[in-house]
Design a protein around this motif. Structure first.
Motif, short mmCIF file in Angstrom:
data_model
loop_
_atom_site.label_atom_id
_atom_site.label_comp_id
_atom_site.label_asym_id
_atom_site.label_seq_id
_atom_site.Cartn_x
_atom_site.Cartn_y
_atom_site.Cartn_z
N ILE A 237 0.87 -1.18 0.00
CA ILE A 237 0.00 0.00 0.00
C ILE A 237 0.90 1.23 0.00
N PHE A 238 0.58 2.18 -0.84
CA PHE A 238 1.35 3.42 -0.93
C PHE A 238 0.44 4.57 -0.51
N LYS A 239 0.82 5.24 0.56
CA LYS A 239 0.00 6.33 1.11
C LYS A 239 0.74 7.64 0.98
N GLU A 240 0.11 8.59 0.35
CA GLU A 240 0.67 9.94 0.25
C GLU A 240 -0.41 10.92 0.64
N ASP A 241 -0.13 11.70 1.70
CA ASP A 241 -1.15 12.54 2.33
C ASP A 241 -2.32 11.64 2.73
N GLN A 242 -3.51 11.85 2.21
CA GLN A 242 -4.66 11.01 2.55
C GLN A 242 -5.07 10.08 1.42
N SER A 243 -4.20 9.94 0.42
CA SER A 243 -4.51 9.13 -0.74
C SER A 243 -3.77 7.80 -0.69
N PHE A 244 -4.49 6.70 -1.05
CA PHE A 244 -3.89 5.37 -1.07
C PHE A 244 -3.85 4.84 -2.50
N THR A 245 -2.75 4.22 -2.86
CA THR A 245 -2.70 3.40 -4.07
C THR A 245 -2.19 2.02 -3.65
N THR A 246 -2.55 1.00 -4.42
CA THR A 246 -2.27 -0.37 -4.00
C THR A 246 -1.51 -1.14 -5.07
N GLY A 247 -0.74 -2.13 -4.61
CA GLY A 247 -0.12 -3.08 -5.51
C GLY A 247 -0.99 -4.31 -5.64
N GLU A 248 -0.43 -5.38 -6.19
CA GLU A 248 -1.17 -6.62 -6.41
C GLU A 248 -1.02 -7.56 -5.22
N PHE A 249 -2.06 -8.35 -4.98
CA PHE A 249 -1.98 -9.35 -3.93
C PHE A 249 -1.06 -10.50 -4.33
N GLU A 250 -0.34 -11.02 -3.34
CA GLU A 250 0.39 -12.27 -3.49
C GLU A 250 -0.02 -13.19 -2.35
N VAL A 251 0.09 -14.49 -2.59
CA VAL A 251 -0.21 -15.47 -1.54
C VAL A 251 1.06 -15.67 -0.73
N LEU A 252 1.02 -15.17 0.50
CA LEU A 252 2.20 -15.23 1.35
C LEU A 252 2.39 -16.63 1.92
N THR A 253 1.30 -17.24 2.37
CA THR A 253 1.35 -18.60 2.90
C THR A 253 -0.05 -19.19 2.85
N LYS A 254 -0.16 -20.49 3.04
CA LYS A 254 -1.45 -21.17 3.08
C LYS A 254 -1.34 -22.38 3.98
N SER A 255 -2.47 -22.78 4.56
CA SER A 255 -2.49 -23.93 5.46
C SER A 255 -3.78 -24.71 5.21
N GLY A 256 -3.67 -26.02 5.02
CA GLY A 256 -4.84 -26.86 4.81
C GLY A 256 -5.42 -26.75 3.43
N ILE A 257 -4.68 -26.20 2.47
CA ILE A 257 -5.13 -26.01 1.10
C ILE A 257 -4.21 -26.81 0.19
N GLN A 258 -4.78 -27.75 -0.55
CA GLN A 258 -3.98 -28.61 -1.44
C GLN A 258 -4.12 -28.12 -2.88
N VAL A 259 -2.99 -27.98 -3.57
CA VAL A 259 -3.01 -27.44 -4.93
C VAL A 259 -2.23 -28.34 -5.87
N LEU A 260 -2.60 -28.26 -7.13
CA LEU A 260 -1.83 -28.87 -8.22
C LEU A 260 -1.20 -27.74 -9.02
N THR A 261 0.07 -27.89 -9.35
CA THR A 261 0.75 -26.89 -10.16
C THR A 261 0.72 -27.31 -11.61
N LYS A 262 0.26 -26.43 -12.48
CA LYS A 262 0.18 -26.74 -13.89
C LYS A 262 1.58 -26.73 -14.49
N SER A 263 1.85 -27.74 -15.30
CA SER A 263 3.18 -27.85 -15.93
C SER A 263 3.25 -27.02 -17.19
#
Length: 263
Positions: A237-263
């Motif tokens: 999050i980038f805050k300048e004065d009272q204005s916010f701009t945002t970046g993109e979400f990333e998955v930092l961690t996960k628990s109990g979630i099973q995934v398949l990675t596409k080759s």
């Protein structure tokens, strides 16, 4: 505030991370007692079994101790299993070791809450017969959710009536799977955008938790989400004065979630 240890200040410009935890509800009774549905007044809205309550509290306690940032605000699906999960998780987040103002619950001191909780209809179950069987769904299409009654089930002193919902009511019945996934992703981003300086906990359903991973990780397919599984999303999050701009979400961690990675 949601500022993390990684906050960077340059003049009037501040950069920090916002964190969003997306969590599934605990163990629901109809998956353990097949006869429950036959006598239930609301067969589409099963509560937790006791093990589900314990799992929800334990998960909240784990998040408090291990994720490395405070939770400021919680949004929860109106389904009873999610309300009960949120109540247990928030109680764990508010647990204190020694506080004369704390209430005692099951031998654990629960301090005055600084966590704000609100019901968000956009976090609800997938509204189709794939997720809610036709013989369980209400015949008149009225799922009977009364916000004030649901709020009364949440931990005392936590409910925030000032929060602006993304969805004022349930989505229309028989929404598509694709439509549901789009809804979840939209709601996650909208809630985060509404509170850019706060860290959020979103209590929802298995499909929603799956979307929290598949929408923000490339080339993965989620194939299993356990009870009280969760993901941790982060974005700058980038805050300048009272204005916010945002970046993109990333998955930092996960628990109990099973995934398949596409080759």
């Amino acid at each position: 505030m949601g500022y993390s240890a990684a906050e960077i200040t340059s003049g009037s410009r501040h950069e920090f991370y916002q964190n969003v935890v997306v969590m599934r509800h605990g163990d629901r009774i109809d998956n353990f007692d097949p006869l429950w549905v036959s006598t239930a007044a609301r067969p589409w809205d099963p509560p937790l079994v006791e093990a589900g309550r314990v799992r929800a509290f334990s998960t909240g306690n784990y998040l408090k101790s291990h994720i490395g940032f405070p939770i400021h605000r919680v949004f929860v699906s109106p389904f009873l299993r999610c309300i009960q999960t949120a109540s247990e998780a928030v109680s764990a987040l508010c647990a204190v070791k020694d506080n004369s103002d704390a209430a005692i619950r099951d031998g654990i001191a629960i301090g005055p809450s600084k966590v704000k909780v609100s019901i968000e209809y956009g976090l609800c179950e997938m509204m189709n017969s794939q997720a809610i069987r036709h013989d369980s769904a209400p015949k008149d299409g009225n799922f009977g959710f009364i916000t004030s009654e649901l709020e009364a089930l949440l931990a005392a002193g936590t409910v925030d009536h000032t929060a602006e919902p993304v969805y004022e009511e349930l989505p229309q019945w028989e929404e598509t799977v694709t439509g549901t996934r789009t809804r979840y992703e939209h709601v996650f981003k909208a809630l985060a955008d509404n509170y850019p300086s706060e860290n959020l906990l979103l209590v929802t359903h298995g499909e929603g938790v799956g979307v929290s991973v598949s929408a923000f990780m490339k080339d993965v397919t989620v194939y299993e989400v356990e009870y009280c599984a969760y993901s941790v999303l982060r974005r700058p999050i980038f805050k300048e004065d009272q204005s916010f701009t945002t970046g993109e979400f990333e998955v930092l961690t996960k628990s109990g979630i099973q995934v398949l990675t596409k080759s």
